[in-house]
Design an enzyme around this catalytic site. Sequence first.
Site, PDB file in Angstrom:
ATOM      1  N   ARG A   1      11.176   3.840   4.092  1.00  0.00           N
ATOM      2  CA  ARG A   1      10.678   2.771   4.979  1.00  0.00           C
ATOM      3  C   ARG A   1      11.865   1.923   5.407  1.00  0.00           C
ATOM      4  NH1 ARG A   1       5.570  -1.215   4.765  1.00  0.00           N
ATOM      5  NH2 ARG A   1       4.620   0.772   5.346  1.00  0.00           N
TER       6      ARG A   1
ATOM      7  N   HIS B   1       4.332   5.524  11.809  1.00  0.00           N
ATOM      8  CA  HIS B   1       3.889   5.458  10.410  1.00  0.00           C
ATOM      9  C   HIS B   1       2.925   6.638  10.215  1.00  0.00           C
ATOM     10  CE1 HIS B   1       2.913   4.001   6.546  1.00  0.00           C
ATOM     11  NE2 HIS B   1       2.543   2.758   6.822  1.00  0.00           N
TER      12      HIS B   1
ATOM     13  N   LYS C   1      25.933  -5.951  -1.640  1.00  0.00           N
ATOM     14  CA  LYS C   1      27.409  -5.981  -1.730  1.00  0.00           C
ATOM     15  C   LYS C   1      28.048  -5.323  -0.517  1.00  0.00           C
ATOM     16  CE  LYS C   1      26.776  -5.245  -6.667  1.00  0.00           C
ATOM     17  NZ  LYS C   1      26.811  -4.189  -7.674  1.00  0.00           N
TER      18      LYS C   1
ATOM     19  N   ARG D   1       0.809  -1.226   0.000  1.00  0.00           N
ATOM     20  CA  ARG D   1       0.000   0.000   0.000  1.00  0.00           C
ATOM     21  C   ARG D   1       0.843   1.278   0.000  1.00  0.00           C
ATOM     22  NH1 ARG D   1      -2.864  -3.986   2.010  1.00  0.00           N
ATOM     23  NH2 ARG D   1      -0.813  -4.531   2.750  1.00  0.00           N
ATOM     24  N   THR D   2       1.773   1.356   0.950  1.00  0.00           N
ATOM     25  CA  THR D   2       2.490   2.622   1.140  1.00  0.00           C
ATOM     26  C   THR D   2       3.358   2.949  -0.073  1.00  0.00           C
ATOM     27  OG1 THR D   2       2.534   2.031   3.472  1.00  0.00           O
ATOM     28  CG2 THR D   2       3.891   3.893   2.803  1.00  0.00           C
TER      29      THR D   2
HETATM   30  N1   CP Z   1      -0.453  -0.193   5.908  1.00  0.00           N
HETATM   31  C1   CP Z   1       0.766  -0.408   5.380  1.00  0.00           C
HETATM   32  O1   CP Z   1       1.759   0.244   5.753  1.00  0.00           O
HETATM   33  O2   CP Z   1       0.785  -1.375   4.432  1.00  0.00           O
HETATM   34  P1   CP Z   1       2.070  -1.773   3.563  1.00  0.00           P
HETATM   35  O3   CP Z   1       3.051  -2.424   4.499  1.00  0.00           O
HETATM   36  O4   CP Z   1       1.569  -2.706   2.505  1.00  0.00           O
HETATM   37  O5   CP Z   1       2.657  -0.515   2.998  1.00  0.00           O
END
Ligand code: CP
Length: 315
Positions: free
Chosen positions: A104, A134, A82, A54-55
């Site tokens: 992320r 998040h 590497k 999603r993100t």
């Molecule tokens: N909700 C969420 O962060 O989903 P993803 O890990 O798929 O990005």
Amino acid sequence: MTKNLISTATMSKREALQLINLAEAMKVRSGEQSIRALLTGGTVANVFFEDSTRTRISFELAAKRLGADVLNFSTKGSSVSKGETFGDTMATLDAMGIDAFVLRSSQSGAADELVASGLTQAAVINAGDGTNEHPTQALLDAMTIREHFQLVDDQDLAGLHVLMTGDIKHSRVARSNAFLLATLGAKVTLCAPREFMPDSFKNEENQLTSNFDEALATKPDVVMMLRVQSERFDQALMPSTTEYIAGYQLNTERASALPSQSIVLHPGPMIRELEIASAVADGQRSLIRRQVTNGVFARMAVLYSGVTERMTVDV
Ligand code: CP
């Protein structure tokens, strides 16, 4: 407007409402040519050291819908294999001319560290750091709640009760939501078995309970279910699946006892038939797909804010 978005813990109500209102405007106007040109000439780097559906995809779509160039980096297939360090990887990407990093990482504090390192002057947006935060998930959740309850402009979430249930301890979504929802005036209850209860939460106003049925009996307006983050802890610490389902699954019986206006949210990915029954996830109260839709607009707002602020401040 803010350049970096690392946390909701320090976000003011004014900043939050500004971003949510901007996201709502993006939703209404996303097809317009003027919106599609807002970030023309800008470059957004999606840098994902941890998996995402999603993100990552919604940030990519958001950047493209604003006219930015987008590059997607993931660990797999990169020179990280590497031995290239996090710092060298980020400095290498930065040298190509990046206006916003969407980061992320499985390391809590990674986005903060990137800003503090001085390796980049680009906007840094935390797209999930370990068990820490998040923030864009919390923004899209607040947007979805406001939209459902028809709240607009400077209306916050005062008078609404949000019950978050599941693996609170390891959930960055729970942390960012607990901070943001409280800032927006909502009453927040966190429900988890003992194993998944957080050691501490900065916001003392959040109520904690291990009794899901009692929490549901208080008739919350929003029930947000959370995934068991099994990749983040020793499996020996997990309650048995049978006990977890019996005590904490949002099943049809529990969902149907909620007031008619109550809604069900889940940030995804869902583990169907563990924390949530499929009939509830796909049922009438569920706004789970709406959350995903709103994620694109919330991220458009955050990218627009970050990139324009970076250009104002640093160019
Ligand atoms: N909700 C969420 O962060 O989903 P993803 O890990 O798929 O990005």
